[in-house]
Design a protein around this motif. Structure first.
Motif, PDB file in Angstrom:
ATOM      1  N   GLU A   1       7.200  49.194   4.745  1.00  0.00           N
ATOM      2  CA  GLU A   1       6.939  50.278   5.728  1.00  0.00           C
ATOM      3  C   GLU A   1       5.926  51.306   5.046  1.00  0.00           C
ATOM      4  N   VAL A   2       4.987  51.821   5.838  1.00  0.00           N
ATOM      5  CA  VAL A   2       4.228  52.833   5.447  1.00  0.00           C
ATOM      6  C   VAL A   2       4.706  54.097   5.748  1.00  0.00           C
ATOM      7  N   VAL A   3       4.771  55.073   5.076  1.00  0.00           N
ATOM      8  CA  VAL A   3       5.481  56.312   5.349  1.00  0.00           C
ATOM      9  C   VAL A   3       4.295  57.581   5.268  1.00  0.00           C
ATOM     10  N   ASP A   4       3.451  57.089   4.788  1.00  0.00           N
ATOM     11  CA  ASP A   4       2.328  58.262   4.674  1.00  0.00           C
ATOM     12  C   ASP A   4       1.006  57.764   4.472  1.00  0.00           C
ATOM     13  N   ARG A   5      -0.115  58.295   5.221  1.00  0.00           N
ATOM     14  CA  ARG A   5      -1.564  57.766   5.218  1.00  0.00           C
ATOM     15  C   ARG A   5      -2.278  59.083   5.040  1.00  0.00           C
TER      16      ARG A   5
END
Length: 216
Positions: A85-89
């Motif tokens: 999961e990508v939680v921040d960009r």
């Protein structure tokens, strides 16, 4: 960053020429023999692995935006495809303090790992390695070694121009992230490089490395 400016699309400079550079091979490098390579049957080598890894992606570029970030998009695509999961960009300029602050904030947030892209070449404004190095409590030299080995198959001797690195940053526990060890991987700025490093090293090894970094 300069590498993004001139060769993000064609991979000719130190950062992007090593678009194939990428490597994170810590499962065999970053722990002691007792935990890492115990005899078969004595313990589960992956006992501490995380089921799903929460990742933060930091793109370092003075020309990219959140709407135009192919390298960051590639990292997110491959991590999600691997079940993470990508939680921040975030996109930050080629600036030492901006990079350091972004990585430090990501480490203190919900992320189990942080992946940066850009700023690993040798032009004057390539400062990602220096900005992250001041945060590392432990270095993971195997990542850069493997990344360059894999990259050489794609870009040949131009691989000498990449400085891809990784390390573990320890932060003060927070409500979002109660355990303080977070692996940080610094990839070059080209999409090809991020795909190679994420697909071949980070996605498969992140659960193991992140789990070990959080082990208490």
């Amino acid at each position: 960053m300069a590498n993004h400016h001139s060769t993000d699309g064609d991979g000719r400079d130190g950062d992007d020429a090593h678009a194939g550079d990428g490597h994170d091979h810590d499962g065999h490098d970053g722990h002691d023999h007792h935990h890492d390579h115990g005899e078969a049957g004595t313990h589960d080598h992956h006992h501490h692995d995380l089921d799903t890894v929460a990742a933060a992606v930091v793109t370092v570029s003075s020309t990219r935006t959140s709407e135009d970030d192919p390298a960051g998009d590639a990292i997110e695509e491959l991590l999600v495809a691997a079940g993470h999961e990508v939680v921040d960009r975030e996109v930050v300029p080629d600036d030492f303090e901006a990079v350091r602050e972004a990585v430090e904030a990501a480490v203190s947030g919900r992320a189990d790992i942080v992946v940066t892209t850009g700023g690993t070449g040798i032009t004057p404004d390539d400062v990602t390695v220096e900005a992250c190095a001041v945060l590392f409590d432990k270095e993971l030299p195997g990542f850069g070694e493997l990344f360059r080995q894999l990259s050489r198959e794609e870009v040949g001797t131009r691989v000498v121009g990449t400085r891809a690195v990784a390390g573990v940053v320890t932060h003060n526990p927070t409500d979002d992230n109660p355990v303080g060890g977070v692996p940080v991987f610094c990839l070059p700025g080209s999409e090809n490089a991020t795909r190679l490093g994420t697909r071949e090293i980070i996605a498969p090894e992140a659960p193991h490395l992140a789990g070990l970094a959080k082990r208490t």
